[in-house]
Structures are given as structure tokens and as C-alpha cells.
Design an enzyme around this catalytic site. Structure first.
Site, PDB file in Angstrom:
ATOM      1  N   TYR A 105       1.597  -0.915   1.477  1.00 47.72           N
ATOM      2  CA  TYR A 105       1.972  -1.138   0.082  1.00 47.72           C
ATOM      3  C   TYR A 105       0.686  -1.079  -0.748  1.00 47.72           C
ATOM      4  O   TYR A 105      -0.047  -2.054  -0.870  1.00 47.72           O
ATOM      5  CB  TYR A 105       2.672  -2.493  -0.075  1.00 47.72           C
ATOM      6  CG  TYR A 105       3.005  -2.854  -1.501  1.00 47.72           C
ATOM      7  CD1 TYR A 105       3.611  -1.931  -2.344  1.00 47.72           C
ATOM      8  CD2 TYR A 105       2.726  -4.114  -2.005  1.00 47.72           C
ATOM      9  CE1 TYR A 105       3.921  -2.254  -3.656  1.00 47.72           C
ATOM     10  CE2 TYR A 105       3.036  -4.456  -3.313  1.00 47.72           C
ATOM     11  CZ  TYR A 105       3.628  -3.520  -4.131  1.00 47.72           C
ATOM     12  OH  TYR A 105       3.922  -3.856  -5.429  1.00 47.72           O
ATOM     13  N   ASP A 146       4.754   2.683   0.222  1.00 50.60           N
ATOM     14  CA  ASP A 146       4.719   2.840  -1.230  1.00 50.60           C
ATOM     15  C   ASP A 146       3.259   3.030  -1.630  1.00 50.60           C
ATOM     16  O   ASP A 146       2.494   2.073  -1.638  1.00 50.60           O
ATOM     17  CB  ASP A 146       5.324   1.590  -1.889  1.00 50.60           C
ATOM     18  CG  ASP A 146       5.261   1.646  -3.408  1.00 50.60           C
ATOM     19  OD1 ASP A 146       4.756   2.644  -3.954  1.00 50.60           O
ATOM     20  OD2 ASP A 146       5.722   0.684  -4.049  1.00 50.60           O
TER      21      ASP A 146
END
Length: 256
Positions: A105, A146
Site C-alpha cells: 500500500y 495499491d
DNA sequence: ATGGTGGCCCGGCCA
């Protein structure tokens, strides 16, 4: 082997949707981001009952990453494998069925003149060192998650509107291409050259239904894995209905 | 249109 990455935007808020989706799709490996919970709160038993081993690296109300696997989960490393300290829970790595898998992330960056943007650039440079620490370009490695970076203008709805904002800046795209230059590539682009294929849509303003999104959830794989990837996809259905995450699952099928 | 929605957990911050 079906490997998927999904930013769930709170696993507590999304657990019912995540388990229903797992039952339906039955991926071999699921990389999760933004669990937003402590390790103690992570519902490992729920996943275990569904046939998944799971490893989680969380910190509480923000960030948090996990890997679920039904093909083995070994050599778990929380945080960067280089030992580089990071005060936020943004990366976890495990060996799943012979492939080293990292769930990442990447920091959002907030704004180009914000300190968090420099943190984002530093974090991406560290990720390249992490890749070298857990594999070689000839090894089997997938770094999925992400990235909060849209690789090129095909990956955003309206490039002109985003000039000067994060996710699309030259510097961000450069640190991403530097990571790829180490020996890893965006497997989605091997299978789709079209634009307007997005993985994230803002909750606001009906962006999903208007087609205003970005492709910022990426699966980067070394050559030996990428060359065996027979199919990629984005499950837009998971962005529909009641209480969706603002991200959709991104999938890759690796043949043998 | 510097708005809008939704997560954290209850006042703003973060995405």
C-alpha cells in the site's frame, strides 16, 4: 494460479463483501490493502475456515496489509525485507506456491508540495531495494497492491484535469518505471493496451457510474511469472452494490 | 463548484 490484489478500504467494514467474493471467485492468493485494523483484530479464523492461510501486518486505524493463500504461505516478512524501518504498515511478503508475493500500500502523497509526497517517493525507492532483497529479476516475484500511481495517461479518465496533482506526476511515474527497470513489469499491460480500464473510482460525485476513475492497483511481476500469465482482469462488479470499497479487485492468472 | 462520499471513531483527518 489466480492471484488477486484488492484495496478493501477497511476490512472490518468490508468483511462480508470480501468473504462473499472469496467464496465466488476462489482465488489462490489474495493481497489485501487498507485493512485499517490491528493484528489482533484481523479475522484470521474466518479466512482459515474458508481454506486460506493468512498473514497480516497492521497498525490500527490506518493502513494495514495482508496476504491470504490456499497454496501455502511461508517465509512471511512484515515491512521491508531490507530491514529499512518504516513507521507505517504498508508492505507484507510471503512465499505462496513458489512465488514470492508482496502486498503493498504505497503512500498516497496528498499533494506535490506536501512532505507526504516525498515520503511516497522515498517509499517507492525502498520498494526497489526490497525487490532486490527478496528476489532477483530471474526469480519468481509478484509485487501487487495499491501503488497510488497511474502508470500513464491511459490510466486516468481525464489527464488534463489532473495536471499538478499526485498519482500522475513525472516523478511518481519515474520511481515506478525505475522499479520496473530492476526487472519487473505491469502484467495488466501485456494483456490490455486500451485506456479507461480503471481499478479505483472516488466515492464522490457518481464517479464510478460516470466512468471517472484511475488504474492505480497494479500487479508487477518478474519475467518468469509475467510470461506465464495467461489472463488479467478487473472485477468491476465488486465496485457495485451496497457498501463497496472504492477499489475493485485486479486479477492475474498464472499458468504452469 | 476547493464541493462531493465514506472510512476511521465522534471532531476532524485521510483517501
Amino acid at each position: 494460479m489466480l492471484i488477486v490484489t484488492w484495496n478493501v478500504n477497511s476490512l472490518k467494514a468490508r468483511l462480508a463483501r470480501v468473504t462473499a467474493w472469496l467464496e465466488e471467485v476462489q482465488p489462490d492468493v489474495l493481497c489485501v490493502q487498507e485493512t485499517k485494523m490491528t493484528d489482533a483484530a484481523f479475522p484470521a479464523l474466518t479466512f482459515h475456515e474458508m481454506g486460506y492461510e493468512a498473514a497480516h501486518f497492521g497498525q490500527g486505524q490506518w493502513n494495514g496489509v495482508a496476504i491470504l493463500s490456499k497454496i501455502g504461505l511461508n517465509d512471511v516478512v512484515a515491512n521491508f525485507a531490507t530491514g529499512e524501518p518504516d513507521h507505517e504498515a504498508r508492505i507484507i511478503t510471503a512465499n505462496c506456491g513458489g512465488i514470492s508475493v508482496s502486498s503493498v500500500y504505497v503512500p498516497n502523497g496528498r499533494a506535490l508540495d506536501h512532505e507526504h509526497y516525498q515520503y511516497k517517493l522515498r517509499w517507492m525507492r525502498q520498494l526497489r531495494e526490497h525487490a532486490a532483497a527478496v528476489s532477483s529479476p530471474e526469480g519468481k516475484l509478484v509485487i501487487a497492491g495499491d501503488y497510488n500511481i497511474a502508470p500513464d495517461d491511459r490510466d486516468v479518465h481525464d489527464p488534463a484535469k489532473l495536471v499538478g496533482q499526485t498519482h500522475v506526476s513525472d516523478e511518481e511515474r519515474k520511481v515506478l518505471s525505475d522499479l520496473c527497470a530492476w526487472g519487473i513489469r505491469d502484467v495488466f499491460r501485456d494483456h490490455y493496451s486500451d485506456g479507461k480500464l480503471f481499478s479505483w473510482w472516488d466515492y464522490r460525485g457518481g464517479d464510478f457510474h460516470q466512468g471517472r476513475g484511475m488504474r492505480i492497483d497494479l500487479m508487477l511481476a518478474t519475467k518468469s511469472v509475467a510470461d506465464k500469465t495467461t489472463w488479467c482482469g478487473i472485477d468491476r462488479n465488486a465496485r457495485k452494490g451496497e457498501q463497496p470499497s472504492d477499489h475493485a479487485p485486479v486479477m492475474m492468472m498464472v499458468g504452469e
